[in-house]
Design a protein around this motif. Structure first.
Motif, short mmCIF file in Angstrom:
data_model
loop_
_atom_site.label_atom_id
_atom_site.label_comp_id
_atom_site.label_asym_id
_atom_site.label_seq_id
_atom_site.Cartn_x
_atom_site.Cartn_y
_atom_site.Cartn_z
N ARG A 81 0.83 -1.21 0.00
CA ARG A 81 0.00 0.00 0.00
C ARG A 81 0.87 1.26 0.00
NH1 ARG A 81 -5.12 1.51 0.98
NH2 ARG A 81 -5.50 3.53 1.96
N ALA A 82 0.56 2.18 -0.91
CA ALA A 82 1.20 3.49 -0.91
C ALA A 82 0.48 4.36 0.12
CB ALA A 82 1.13 4.13 -2.28
N GLU A 83 1.21 4.81 1.15
CA GLU A 83 0.57 5.50 2.27
C GLU A 83 0.77 7.01 2.27
OE1 GLU A 83 1.70 3.43 5.92
OE2 GLU A 83 -0.18 2.31 5.68
N LYS A 84 1.88 7.47 1.71
CA LYS A 84 2.15 8.91 1.80
C LYS A 84 3.13 9.31 0.71
CE LYS A 84 4.05 12.45 4.91
NZ LYS A 84 4.70 12.69 6.23
N ILE A 85 2.90 10.49 0.14
CA ILE A 85 3.84 11.07 -0.83
C ILE A 85 4.56 12.24 -0.17
CG2 ILE A 85 4.09 12.17 -3.09
CD1 ILE A 85 1.38 10.92 -3.84
N ASP A 86 5.87 12.16 -0.12
CA ASP A 86 6.70 13.27 0.35
C ASP A 86 7.21 14.00 -0.90
OD1 ASP A 86 8.62 15.00 1.30
OD2 ASP A 86 9.71 13.50 2.48
N ARG A 87 6.44 15.02 -1.32
CA ARG A 87 6.76 15.70 -2.57
C ARG A 87 8.08 16.47 -2.48
NH1 ARG A 87 1.72 19.28 -3.37
NH2 ARG A 87 3.02 20.14 -5.05
N LEU A 100 8.13 8.11 -1.74
CA LEU A 100 6.85 7.46 -1.55
C LEU A 100 6.96 6.50 -0.38
CD1 LEU A 100 3.94 6.92 -2.68
CD2 LEU A 100 4.94 5.01 -3.94
N HIS A 101 6.10 6.68 0.62
CA HIS A 101 6.08 5.80 1.79
C HIS A 101 5.13 4.65 1.51
CE1 HIS A 101 8.14 8.61 4.69
NE2 HIS A 101 7.84 9.44 3.71
N ILE A 102 5.59 3.43 1.74
CA ILE A 102 4.79 2.24 1.45
C ILE A 102 4.70 1.33 2.68
CG2 ILE A 102 5.36 2.28 -1.01
CD1 ILE A 102 7.33 -0.06 -0.40
N VAL A 118 3.52 8.36 -10.90
CA VAL A 118 2.22 8.23 -11.58
C VAL A 118 1.21 7.68 -10.59
CG1 VAL A 118 0.95 7.12 -13.45
CG2 VAL A 118 3.33 7.80 -13.80
N LEU A 119 0.04 8.32 -10.54
CA LEU A 119 -1.05 7.85 -9.70
C LEU A 119 -2.13 7.23 -10.58
CD1 LEU A 119 -1.34 10.84 -7.19
CD2 LEU A 119 -0.03 8.73 -6.96
N GLY A 120 -2.26 5.93 -10.45
CA GLY A 120 -3.34 5.21 -11.13
C GLY A 120 -4.12 4.44 -10.08
N THR A 121 -4.54 5.16 -9.06
CA THR A 121 -5.14 4.54 -7.86
C THR A 121 -6.57 4.07 -8.07
OG1 THR A 121 -5.57 6.80 -7.09
CG2 THR A 121 -3.63 5.68 -6.20
N GLY A 122 -7.16 4.38 -9.21
CA GLY A 122 -8.47 3.84 -9.53
C GLY A 122 -9.60 4.39 -8.70
N ASP A 170 -7.50 10.07 -2.05
CA ASP A 170 -6.99 10.46 -0.73
C ASP A 170 -5.48 10.63 -0.72
OD1 ASP A 170 -9.53 10.50 0.25
OD2 ASP A 170 -9.41 8.56 1.28
N LEU A 171 -4.76 9.72 -1.38
CA LEU A 171 -3.30 9.81 -1.41
C LEU A 171 -2.86 11.13 -2.01
CD1 LEU A 171 -0.63 8.25 -0.89
CD2 LEU A 171 -0.79 7.42 -3.26
#
Length: 567
Positions: free
Chosen positions: A87-93, A98-100, A116-120, A258-259
């Motif tokens: 699970r991808a939990e957080k993006i530190d831009r 990427l925190h997983i 790339v975000l393809g989280t559906g 949400d991510l």
């Protein structure tokens, strides 16, 4: 310089973006992260796996040359790393991290150059008691598909209730009722199935088609609760209680944004991630597409949400190109769709009349019924089309159709879908060129006839009445003032004239000039024939003879019958 690309979500968009990018930059490194155990599968095929049309669930995961699209395939064939059940939990831009979190609970951070975000999307679940009971499914992923197929094939389901009469709801209803002969009921909150996508006329046609195959429908009903203890026993609406062994909830999708939201990326009005025409988010190093992204509606120009697998694949290619420094664009969509209803098909592109009016257009619609092949060709079926047009500009806003032979109606809808973004007017349709041969179409194709009909209406030469209008006048008898003038041949029209002597007369169109005096004066005439062609001719004849107010039934008797109007 080689890049490190991370892709969150590996179903349609993610896998397509990864493969496209690796073809352009084979030296770069790509990792796909997905919280499910399955990646790169055809989710739209789930109803057809449940029905048995697709025999093996792994067929939904295979390429056209029968290779299973699993982790080994992507690594060996594509040089793409896959991390499933992660699970991808957080993006530190700021730090491009990427925190997983893995299935075992361990955590990690992954660096990226571009993301790339393809989280559906997630299936919407009604906030009612019982939604978490066993035997309540959403048919949103392969695990649901396998579970539904297993209980059905084991004979554990006699009665199924499907909540929602949209795309997935109708396809799942067919899957259960056709192959497995499960007593299947569809409950729809709105007053018709496929609300917002098609007119009530097409909704009745599709519903009638499915009812002929044993599917039951209750529209304009609200589901209040799902009953059961150890498993489902019933669905309770505001009007009835329906016993059930299986419940499938199909009430729409919610974008998984949400991510992106938590990372400070801008979210659009639809609740999906805001992207530009290159499918970049508000962070130029992060792209998004598929079911989690908001794109423009090319007809209205307004923000839209289209959770469709075909669109996700096309967007994936755009993103893959741009990750490699390209300048590919995705302008938006007109919203094309098709739903299989046993032997027939319900399809559309652009706006229905109700959605056009809701969007602020001063719109009208016209309807045409015609054979999908040459009338003399033995293998043919009836097709019904409706065109939605803006009155002042004559611009085509949308088209919907229902056909007994699905390939024919889908072909016509796709033709219009291809040029809707160009803001075409009705004359484009009147003269659109299509390949012609009697086994495939008519010399004057139904699309040409539809464009001609729209022109006649807009130019004031045609005064139609649709199915709903006819049904209303027929049930009320028009305060005793309405009279149906049947323009068909005697063998077709005379039985109705004898059955309804005060309300129906039969004068074939080719005899109208000679028998004009037989029409009772002072009546509001409703002209009808088999498909609407002769009644339109009769309307012109009567106007020439001084009667300007008769109306002609759009689509004629075949349309009235197909909509279930019992005369």
């Amino acid at each position: 310089m080689a890049q490190n690309i991370l892709i969150v979500g590996g179903v349609a968009l993610g896998s397509k973006a990864a493969c496209r990018f690796k073809r352009l930059e084979p030296e770069s490194h790509v990792t796909i992260i997905d919280q499910d155990m399955y990646i790169s599968y055809g989710g739209c095929g789930i109803p057809f796996y449940v029905s048995g049309d697709v025999s093996d669930v792994h067929d939904l995961r295979k390429t056209s040359f029968h290779m299973l699209r699993d982790e080994v395939f992507f690594k060996n064939c594509k040089d793409i790393d896959i991390m499933t059940e992660t699970r991808a939990e957080k993006i530190d831009r700021e730090n491009k991290l990427l925190h997983i979190r893995r299935k075992d609970g361990s955590t990690d951070t992954l660096a990226y150059d571009q993301l790339v975000l393809g989280t559906g999307s997630s299936p919407r679940r009604l906030p009612i008691p019982g939604v978490d009971l066993p035997m309540v499914y959403t048919a949103a992923n392969l695990r649901d598909a396998e579970a539904i197929k297993e209980v059905v094939t084991k004979g554990q389901v006699e009665r199924a209730v499907i909540i929602g009469g949209g795309f997935i709801g109708l396809e799942m209803a067919e899957a259960l009722a056709d192959m497995w002969e499960v007593e299947t009921t569809v409950v729809e909150y709105c007053d018709q199935i496929m609300p917002g996508f098609v007119s009530s006329m097409f909704a009745r046609m599709a519903q009638g088609q499915m009812e002929e195959h044993g599917v039951h429908f209750y529209v304009d009903e609200e589901v209040k609760a799902i009953e059961g203890t150890d498993t489902v026993t019933a669905v309770v609406t505001n009007k009835r209680r329906l016993e059930a062994d299986l419940v499938i909830m199909s009430v729409g999708a919610v974008p998984n944004s949400d991510l992106a939201r938590d990372a400070g990326l801008e979210i659009g009005k639809t609740g999906a991630i805001l992207v530009d025409e290159h499918l970049r988010t508000t962070d130029p190093l992060i792209y998004a597409g598929g079911d989690c992204a908001q794109i423009p509606n090319l007809v209205t120009g307004q923000p839209a949400y289209f959770p469709l697998g075909s669109m996700a694949n096309r967007q994936g290619r755009v993103i893959g190109t741009n990750l490699a420094g390209g300048n590919a664009k995705f302008k938006g969509a007109v919203g094309s769709f098709v739903v299989k209803t046993f032997e027939a098909a319900l399809a559309g592109a652009g706006l229905s009349l109700s959605s056009a009016l809701k969007a602020g257009f001063d719109a009208i619609s016209v309807q045409v019924a015609q054979l999908d092949r040459a009338h003399f060709y033995p293998d043919k079926g009836m097709m019904y089309l409706e065109l939605v047009v803006e009155k002042e500009t004559r611009r085509i806003l949308g088209i919907q159709g229902f056909g007994e032979q699905g390939d024919a109606v889908v072909g016509r809808i796709n033709t219009v879908a291809a040029f809707l973004e160009d803001r075409p007017t009705v004359d484009r349709l009147s003269n659109v060129e299509l390949a012609y041969s009697p086994p495939f179409s008519s010399a004057m194709d139904i699309l040409n006839a539809l464009g001609n009909t729209a022109e006649n209406l807009l130019d004031g030469r045609y005064r139609p009445i649709d199915v709903d209008g006819f049904a209303e006048k027929w049930s009320s008898n028009g305060d005793g003032q309405c009279l149906v003038l049947d323009c068909r041949a005697r063998q077709d029209g005379e039985p109705f004239a004898q059955k309804y002597p005060e309300r129906w007369i039969n004068i074939p169109q080719d005899e109208l000039r000679q028998r004009f005096k037989e029409i009772p004066p002072g009546k509001k005439l409703i002209l009808v024939c088999n498909t609407g062609v002769r009644s339109y001719e009769a309307q012109l004849n009567l106007k020439e003879m001084g009667l300007d107010d008769p109306v002609s039934v759009q689509g004629g008797m075949v349309t009235l019958n197909k909509c279930g109007l019992d005369l």
